[in-house]
Design a protein around this motif. Structure first.
Motif, PDB file in Angstrom:
ATOM      1  N   PRO A 148    -107.428 -46.704  46.292  1.00 20.50           N
ATOM      2  CA  PRO A 148    -109.310 -46.479  46.737  1.00 20.50           C
ATOM      3  C   PRO A 148    -109.829 -45.685  47.463  1.00 20.50           C
ATOM      4  CG  PRO A 148    -107.383 -47.614  48.075  1.00 20.50           C
ATOM      5  CD  PRO A 148    -107.041 -46.729  47.023  1.00 20.50           C
ATOM      6  N   PHE A 149    -110.698 -45.525  47.663  1.00 15.50           N
ATOM      7  CA  PHE A 149    -111.545 -44.569  48.483  1.00 15.50           C
ATOM      8  C   PHE A 149    -112.024 -45.361  49.370  1.00 15.50           C
ATOM      9  CE2 PHE A 149    -113.290 -43.105  44.338  1.00 15.50           C
ATOM     10  CZ  PHE A 149    -112.699 -41.992  44.442  1.00 15.50           C
ATOM     11  N   TRP A 155    -102.485 -48.124  47.247  1.00 16.35           N
ATOM     12  CA  TRP A 155    -101.342 -49.056  48.030  1.00 16.35           C
ATOM     13  C   TRP A 155    -100.797 -50.139  46.600  1.00 16.35           C
ATOM     14  CZ3 TRP A 155    -100.773 -50.674  52.044  1.00 16.35           C
ATOM     15  CH2 TRP A 155    -101.562 -50.329  53.053  1.00 16.35           C
ATOM     16  N   TYR A 156     -99.377 -49.930  46.222  1.00 14.75           N
ATOM     17  CA  TYR A 156     -98.353 -50.734  45.734  1.00 14.75           C
ATOM     18  C   TYR A 156     -98.813 -52.323  45.046  1.00 14.75           C
ATOM     19  CZ  TYR A 156     -95.804 -46.465  45.600  1.00 14.75           C
ATOM     20  OH  TYR A 156     -95.200 -45.050  45.455  1.00 14.75           O
ATOM     21  N   THR A 157     -98.251 -52.884  43.833  1.00 16.85           N
ATOM     22  CA  THR A 157     -98.763 -54.248  43.956  1.00 16.85           C
ATOM     23  C   THR A 157     -98.248 -55.115  44.902  1.00 16.85           C
ATOM     24  OG1 THR A 157     -98.518 -53.845  41.660  1.00 16.85           O
ATOM     25  CG2 THR A 157     -98.352 -55.861  42.667  1.00 16.85           C
ATOM     26  N   ASP A 174     -91.968 -51.724  35.715  1.00 19.22           N
ATOM     27  CA  ASP A 174     -91.841 -52.302  36.735  1.00 19.22           C
ATOM     28  C   ASP A 174     -93.306 -52.720  37.268  1.00 19.22           C
ATOM     29  OD1 ASP A 174     -89.656 -52.889  39.228  1.00 19.22           O
ATOM     30  OD2 ASP A 174     -91.783 -52.740  39.966  1.00 19.22           O
ATOM     31  N   ARG A 175     -93.267 -53.527  37.263  1.00 19.32           N
ATOM     32  CA  ARG A 175     -94.838 -54.509  37.753  1.00 19.32           C
ATOM     33  C   ARG A 175     -95.511 -53.952  39.546  1.00 19.32           C
ATOM     34  NH1 ARG A 175     -96.717 -59.549  36.272  1.00 19.32           N
ATOM     35  NH2 ARG A 175     -99.191 -58.360  34.891  1.00 19.32           N
ATOM     36  N   THR A 176     -94.289 -53.752  40.489  1.00 23.80           N
ATOM     37  CA  THR A 176     -94.490 -53.947  41.810  1.00 23.80           C
ATOM     38  C   THR A 176     -95.311 -52.732  41.843  1.00 23.80           C
ATOM     39  OG1 THR A 176     -92.703 -52.324  41.905  1.00 23.80           O
ATOM     40  CG2 THR A 176     -92.202 -54.814  42.193  1.00 23.80           C
ATOM     41  N   GLY A 177     -95.423 -51.658  40.553  1.00 23.67           N
ATOM     42  CA  GLY A 177     -96.134 -50.323  41.140  1.00 23.67           C
ATOM     43  C   GLY A 177     -95.795 -48.992  41.933  1.00 23.67           C
ATOM     44  N   ALA A 205    -105.310 -57.072  45.079  1.00 25.07           N
ATOM     45  CA  ALA A 205    -103.566 -57.972  44.381  1.00 25.07           C
ATOM     46  C   ALA A 205    -104.195 -58.371  43.057  1.00 25.07           C
ATOM     47  CB  ALA A 205    -103.820 -58.795  45.629  1.00 25.07           C
ATOM     48  N   PRO A 206    -104.081 -57.936  42.395  1.00 26.06           N
ATOM     49  CA  PRO A 206    -104.600 -58.478  41.111  1.00 26.06           C
ATOM     50  C   PRO A 206    -104.198 -59.247  40.089  1.00 26.06           C
ATOM     51  CG  PRO A 206    -103.925 -56.588  40.779  1.00 26.06           C
ATOM     52  CD  PRO A 206    -104.067 -56.828  42.174  1.00 26.06           C
TER      53      PRO A 206
END
Length: 531
Positions: free
Chosen positions: A290-291, A423-425, A507-510, A335-336
């Motif tokens: 994010p900005f 930020w990660y998932t 890995d979907r956690t990012g 949080a998609p």
């Protein structure tokens, strides 16, 4: 290290050409000096995992403030160390499913006021001592110490007390119901440590034990012989090496000084794919860059300015030019993967005329702002540069101030008026607890909205799923309309490793490189038999 250095088919000139071509708008061409290859495709290891060897990993960022404290990781190297040294009660797996780790089960009372963790049978710390309920109690006492709260404390404000409830079980007694309490516990920053934990002797239940640690440079680890997962970890040793710059990290991989790296610059993904010695690992994640606009400081204290800057962004162009198409458009929400994600809100798109109108109404028709950036994550600096170009169309002058990662996350972190972060998932409520409540530890935008806080607080204590979802939707709508974040997209995680490294999966956690779960990685044989 030199024994693994094989010839590379890509010359320095060819790499430079490819890098510049892929990042024409970015104006940043890494200087790469690879060993040169033999042009022969390397075969991936086959058969069952092999034990032995040293896995060397290049990790983005870090600096003098690096830590091995399990409860305050901030940078990528911090996170990689914490994940391999310590383990929480629960954690999300590669498919983003919440799984038991130190706990073998976690159950809730019908009213969601009491949660019971049953500890995994036979689990031990690095020194061979069994994990006891007293250790769990002490861990959460350390995290929530009011005199020195750790980063996870903000998400546990409803935690009344933690008490042993048997030889192998612990009760979490809450001051109010919380149907998502297990999700809050499933964070890598909540690792279980012994009751006599001392940072000078970092002990956890992770797959590796601490060897040597030099802040800002390198960390070494050795296999935990008491580890509870049969056969793991496969490597005898793990070495994590900090890299502040992309070109140095890529060079280290190409010259076989490391076996794997995180955060491949997107301009070089195709180049690495063309190298028969390399493998590129891509993951569909909920990671976001994010900005961050401070809502308590001018000019961002005027919601019209925040709205205008959100309308300045061409999100599709961001995805294509910053990420080379490897990501998805964002809508100023996070949080998609959360079931309550407000996907029905209208997709925000670039609207220069409306941005100009809002800026004029706010008395800022010729807005001039400074954007603080740093190579905190692949694509961050490039996103700042693309945003700078996009803002010109609305008459906004963006002055980029690029810092090194250490300075960015130094004493002024969380004080920048206009900056970035990564930020990660996470699901919505754990993310809010970390970054979007007045007392959240990483509230970059200084977001403090009473209506939002009330909705989130009520949602946290609402057991009924539908009623909870409605409250979360209203909270997201507030952030969508007047928040301080520009969430332009979600980033596919792209990492790379030598072909002889096995066990790393999407890995979907990012979190990079299989979520930094190096317990699963193993080393095959490099061309020439050196690995």
């Amino acid at each position: 290290m030199e024994a693994r250095c094989k010839p590379n088919p890509w010359s320095r000139r060819r790499f430079l050409t490819a890098a510049v071509g892929g990042a024409a708008l970015l104006g940043a061409a890494p200087l790469l000096t690879a060993c040169g290859g033999n042009g022969v495709a390397a075969a991936a290891p086959t058969g069952p995992p092999r034990r032995g060897g040293t896995l060397r990993v290049g990790v983005t960022g870090g600096g003098a403030s690096d830590t091995i404290d399990p409860h305050i990781p901030a940078t990528n190297p911090d996170i990689a160390r914490v994940i391999n040294l310590y383990e929480p009660l629960l954690l999300r797996d590669h498919e983003y499913r919440l799984q038991p780790v130190v706990a073998q089960s976690m159950t809730s009372s019908p009213d969601a006021r009491t949660w019971t963790a049953v500890l995994r049978e036979g689990i031990k710390f690095h020194d061979g001592r069994p994990v006891t309920p007293a250790d769990v109690v002490a861990t959460f006492k350390r995290i929530t110490d009011p005199k020195d709260p750790k980063s996870g404390a903000a998400g546990l404000t409803m935690l009344g007390e933690v008490v042993p409830s048997g030889d192998h079980s612990v009760e979490f007694r809450l001051t109010e119901p919380n149907a998502g309490f297990d999700d809050l516990l499933g964070q890598y920053s909540l690792g279980i440590v012994p009751a006599d934990f001392d940072l000078k002797r970092p002990i956890g239940t992770g797959p590796f034990r601490m060897g040597q640690f030099t802040a800002g440079l390198q960390s070494t680890f050795v296999r935990n012989e008491h580890y509870w997962r049969p056969g793991q970890p496969y490597a005898d040793q793990l070495v994590l090496i900090n890299f502040a710059e992309d070109d140095a990290r890529i060079n280290a991989l190409l010259s076989s000084q490391v076996d794997a790296i995180d955060q491949v610059p997107v301009a070089l993904v195709d180049v690495l794919r063309s190298d028969p010695r390399m493998r590129v690992l891509t993951s569909d994640t909920g990671t976001w860059l994010p900005f961050t606009m401070r809502v308590d400081r001018p000019p961002f204290d005027d919601v019209r300015v925040r709205q205008a800057l959100r309308l300045v962004v061409d999100r599709e162009q961001m995805i294509n030019q910053v990420l080379s198409g490897q990501g998805r458009v964002g809508n100023d929400l996070y949080a998609p993967f959360d079931p309550a994600y407000a996907k029905d809100l209208p997709q925000r798109r670039q609207n220069i005329d409306e941005a100009k109108r809002l800026l004029a109404a706010a008395g800022k028709p010729d807005l001039d702002i400074e954007l603080v950036t740093a190579p905190i994550q692949a694509g961050a600096v490039e996103a700042a540069q693309v945003f700078q170009q996009q803002a010109k169309a609305a008459g906004v002058t963006v002055r980029i101030r690029k810092l090194d990662t250490t300075t960015f996350y130094g004493e002024n972190y969380l004080s920048w008026d206009f900056a970035q972060d990564f930020w990660y998932t996470r699901n919505y409520l754990p993310q809010v607890a970390s970054g979007s409540l007045p007392k959240a530890p990483y509230n970059e935008t200084h977001w403090s909205d009473p209506e939002f806080t009330d909705l989130v607080t009520r949602a946290s204590s609402t057991v009924d799923a539908k009623a909870r979802g409605d409250l979360l939707h209203r909270a997201q709508q507030i952030e969508y309309e007047r928040g301080g974040l520009i969430v332009w997209g979600f980033v596919d995680q792209v990492d790379a490793h030598q072909a002889y490294v096995a066990g790393l999966v999407p890995d979907r956690t990012g979190i990079s490189l299989s979520g930094y779960q190096f317990r699963e990685a193993w080393l095959g044989t490099a061309p020439g038999g050196a690995a």
